[in-house]
Design a protein around this motif. Structure first.
Motif, PDB file in Angstrom:
ATOM      1  N   GLY A  55       0.818  -1.308   0.215  1.00 16.37           N
ATOM      2  CA  GLY A  55      -0.173  -0.076  -0.003  1.00 16.37           C
ATOM      3  C   GLY A  55       0.749   1.380   0.084  1.00 16.37           C
ATOM      4  N   GLU A  56       2.064   1.299   0.568  1.00 21.19           N
ATOM      5  CA  GLU A  56       2.955   2.247   0.795  1.00 21.19           C
ATOM      6  C   GLU A  56       3.338   2.618  -0.406  1.00 21.19           C
ATOM      7  OE1 GLU A  56       5.496   1.496   3.992  1.00 21.19           O
ATOM      8  OE2 GLU A  56       3.837   1.536   5.514  1.00 21.19           O
ATOM      9  N   ARG A  57       3.885   1.590  -1.309  1.00 19.99           N
ATOM     10  CA  ARG A  57       4.508   1.421  -2.611  1.00 19.99           C
ATOM     11  C   ARG A  57       3.418   2.229  -3.469  1.00 19.99           C
ATOM     12  NH1 ARG A  57       6.992  -2.583  -0.626  1.00 19.99           N
ATOM     13  NH2 ARG A  57       5.669  -4.176  -1.382  1.00 19.99           N
ATOM     14  N   ASN A  58       2.227   1.557  -3.478  1.00 22.72           N
ATOM     15  CA  ASN A  58       0.983   2.301  -4.610  1.00 22.72           C
ATOM     16  C   ASN A  58       0.884   3.603  -4.231  1.00 22.72           C
ATOM     17  OD1 ASN A  58       0.838  -0.048  -5.624  1.00 22.72           O
ATOM     18  ND2 ASN A  58      -0.759  -0.895  -4.408  1.00 22.72           N
ATOM     19  N   ALA A  59       0.778   4.063  -2.642  1.00 22.79           N
ATOM     20  CA  ALA A  59       0.525   5.386  -2.530  1.00 22.79           C
ATOM     21  C   ALA A  59       1.893   6.329  -3.072  1.00 22.79           C
ATOM     22  CB  ALA A  59       0.697   5.807  -1.110  1.00 22.79           C
ATOM     23  N   GLY A  60       3.030   5.788  -2.984  1.00 23.92           N
ATOM     24  CA  GLY A  60       4.286   6.615  -3.507  1.00 23.92           C
ATOM     25  C   GLY A  60       3.987   6.785  -5.243  1.00 23.92           C
ATOM     26  N   TYR A  61       3.571   5.901  -5.826  1.00 25.32           N
ATOM     27  CA  TYR A  61       3.287   5.725  -7.092  1.00 25.32           C
ATOM     28  C   TYR A  61       2.359   6.726  -7.533  1.00 25.32           C
ATOM     29  CZ  TYR A  61       2.618   3.729 -11.850  1.00 25.32           C
ATOM     30  OH  TYR A  61       2.552   3.728 -13.364  1.00 25.32           O
ATOM     31  N   ASP A  62       1.168   6.545  -6.879  1.00 23.82           N
ATOM     32  CA  ASP A  62       0.105   7.413  -7.189  1.00 23.82           C
ATOM     33  C   ASP A  62       0.342   8.995  -6.921  1.00 23.82           C
ATOM     34  OD1 ASP A  62      -1.561   5.498  -7.743  1.00 23.82           O
ATOM     35  OD2 ASP A  62      -2.556   5.442  -5.897  1.00 23.82           O
ATOM     36  N   GLU A  63       1.406   9.317  -5.871  1.00 24.93           N
ATOM     37  CA  GLU A  63       1.773  10.543  -5.495  1.00 24.93           C
ATOM     38  C   GLU A  63       2.514  11.249  -7.066  1.00 24.93           C
ATOM     39  OE1 GLU A  63       4.434  13.535  -4.183  1.00 24.93           O
ATOM     40  OE2 GLU A  63       5.168  11.667  -4.319  1.00 24.93           O
ATOM     41  N   ILE A  64       3.593  10.222  -7.378  1.00 28.30           N
ATOM     42  CA  ILE A  64       4.461  10.851  -8.649  1.00 28.30           C
ATOM     43  C   ILE A  64       3.334  11.201  -9.667  1.00 28.30           C
ATOM     44  CG2 ILE A  64       6.194  10.127 -10.134  1.00 28.30           C
ATOM     45  CD1 ILE A  64       7.279   8.371  -7.406  1.00 28.30           C
ATOM     46  N   ILE A  65       2.681  10.211 -10.130  1.00 30.80           N
ATOM     47  CA  ILE A  65       1.515  10.357 -11.111  1.00 30.80           C
ATOM     48  C   ILE A  65       0.824  11.835 -10.739  1.00 30.80           C
ATOM     49  CG2 ILE A  65      -0.638   9.489 -12.254  1.00 30.80           C
ATOM     50  CD1 ILE A  65       1.628   7.991 -13.147  1.00 30.80           C
ATOM     51  N   GLN A  66       0.183  12.107  -9.957  1.00 32.00           N
ATOM     52  CA  GLN A  66      -0.235  13.114  -9.359  1.00 32.00           C
ATOM     53  C   GLN A  66       0.578  14.360  -9.621  1.00 32.00           C
ATOM     54  OE1 GLN A  66      -3.152  14.206  -7.616  1.00 32.00           O
ATOM     55  NE2 GLN A  66      -4.270  12.403  -8.330  1.00 32.00           N
ATOM     56  N   ARG A  67       1.766  14.150  -9.303  1.00 32.35           N
ATOM     57  CA  ARG A  67       2.768  15.528  -9.471  1.00 32.35           C
ATOM     58  C   ARG A  67       3.004  15.733 -10.927  1.00 32.35           C
ATOM     59  NH1 ARG A  67       7.484  13.529  -5.777  1.00 32.35           N
ATOM     60  NH2 ARG A  67       8.786  14.675  -7.010  1.00 32.35           N
ATOM     61  N   ILE A  68       3.097  14.526 -11.761  1.00 32.20           N
ATOM     62  CA  ILE A  68       3.309  14.638 -13.216  1.00 32.20           C
ATOM     63  C   ILE A  68       2.111  15.191 -13.961  1.00 32.20           C
ATOM     64  CG2 ILE A  68       3.464  13.398 -15.240  1.00 32.20           C
ATOM     65  CD1 ILE A  68       5.188  11.147 -14.012  1.00 32.20           C
ATOM     66  N   TYR A  69       1.010  14.857 -13.507  1.00 31.46           N
ATOM     67  CA  TYR A  69      -0.140  15.593 -14.152  1.00 31.46           C
ATOM     68  C   TYR A  69      -0.680  16.910 -13.850  1.00 31.46           C
ATOM     69  CZ  TYR A  69      -1.934  11.393 -16.623  1.00 31.46           C
ATOM     70  OH  TYR A  69      -2.124  10.330 -17.304  1.00 31.46           O
ATOM     71  N   LYS A  70      -0.061  17.298 -12.607  1.00 32.07           N
ATOM     72  CA  LYS A  70      -0.033  18.746 -12.027  1.00 32.07           C
ATOM     73  C   LYS A  70       0.530  19.669 -12.844  1.00 32.07           C
ATOM     74  CE  LYS A  70      -1.969  18.065  -7.457  1.00 32.07           C
ATOM     75  NZ  LYS A  70      -1.850  18.001  -5.981  1.00 32.07           N
ATOM     76  N   LYS A  71       1.934  18.990 -13.254  1.00 34.66           N
ATOM     77  CA  LYS A  71       2.904  19.778 -14.055  1.00 34.66           C
ATOM     78  C   LYS A  71       2.363  19.955 -15.594  1.00 34.66           C
ATOM     79  CE  LYS A  71       6.270  20.816 -11.318  1.00 34.66           C
ATOM     80  NZ  LYS A  71       6.441  22.155 -10.761  1.00 34.66           N
ATOM     81  N   MET A  72       1.679  18.602 -15.887  1.00 33.84           N
ATOM     82  CA  MET A  72       1.181  18.944 -17.298  1.00 33.84           C
ATOM     83  C   MET A  72      -0.019  19.686 -17.225  1.00 33.84           C
ATOM     84  SD  MET A  72       2.833  16.137 -18.864  1.00 33.84           S
ATOM     85  CE  MET A  72       1.334  14.967 -19.767  1.00 33.84           C
ATOM     86  N   TYR A  73      -0.692  19.891 -16.242  1.00 33.57           N
ATOM     87  CA  TYR A  73      -1.853  20.785 -16.467  1.00 33.57           C
ATOM     88  C   TYR A  73      -1.373  22.136 -16.393  1.00 33.57           C
ATOM     89  CZ  TYR A  73      -6.232  23.120 -15.282  1.00 33.57           C
ATOM     90  OH  TYR A  73      -7.479  23.586 -15.166  1.00 33.57           O
TER      91      TYR A  73
END
Length: 113
Positions: A78-96
């Motif tokens: 769960g911790e690894r998945n949360a870390g992965y999701d956090e990076i995806i969020q950061r990527i999409y925020k930059k892209m937005y």
């Protein structure tokens, strides 16, 4: 994004890039490969987005190694998945932030944040 839009970001040194989040690619040539989104980045922003993709790739490699060595999982999944999701969020925020109007509409439709 028009020349006027480029000026709104405060930098005229932005270049148009075509990004595939799935493939972790930032391309200058629209025809080079399939892409999902269009963004306008200066050199510093390009480097930062590349670093985020590298982090995501490293996370993928770590998850693959962990699955092979621990096929039944552990409490840390769960911790690894949360870390992965956090990076995806950061990527999409930059892209937005740096995306074309079409990119922004697409990201909004994904309802990520």
């Amino acid at each position: 994004m028009s020349e006027k839009d480029l000026g709104e970001h405060g930098n005229d040194d932005r270049k148009r890039y075509f990004v595939s989040v799935q493939a972790g690619q930032i391309l200058e040539d629209q025809q080079a490969a399939a892409y999902e989104l269009e963004v306008y980045l200066n050199e510093r922003e390009h480097i930062r987005l590349r670093e985020l993709f590298d982090e995501l790739s490293s996370m993928d490699e770590a998850q693959t190694w962990h699955f092979v060595s621990h096929p039944y999982g552990t409490a840390g999944d769960g911790e690894r998945n949360a870390g992965y999701d956090e990076i995806i969020q950061r990527i999409y925020k930059k892209m937005y932030e740096y995306g074309s109007e079409e990119t922004k509409r697409h990201i909004e439709s994904m309802q990520l944040f």
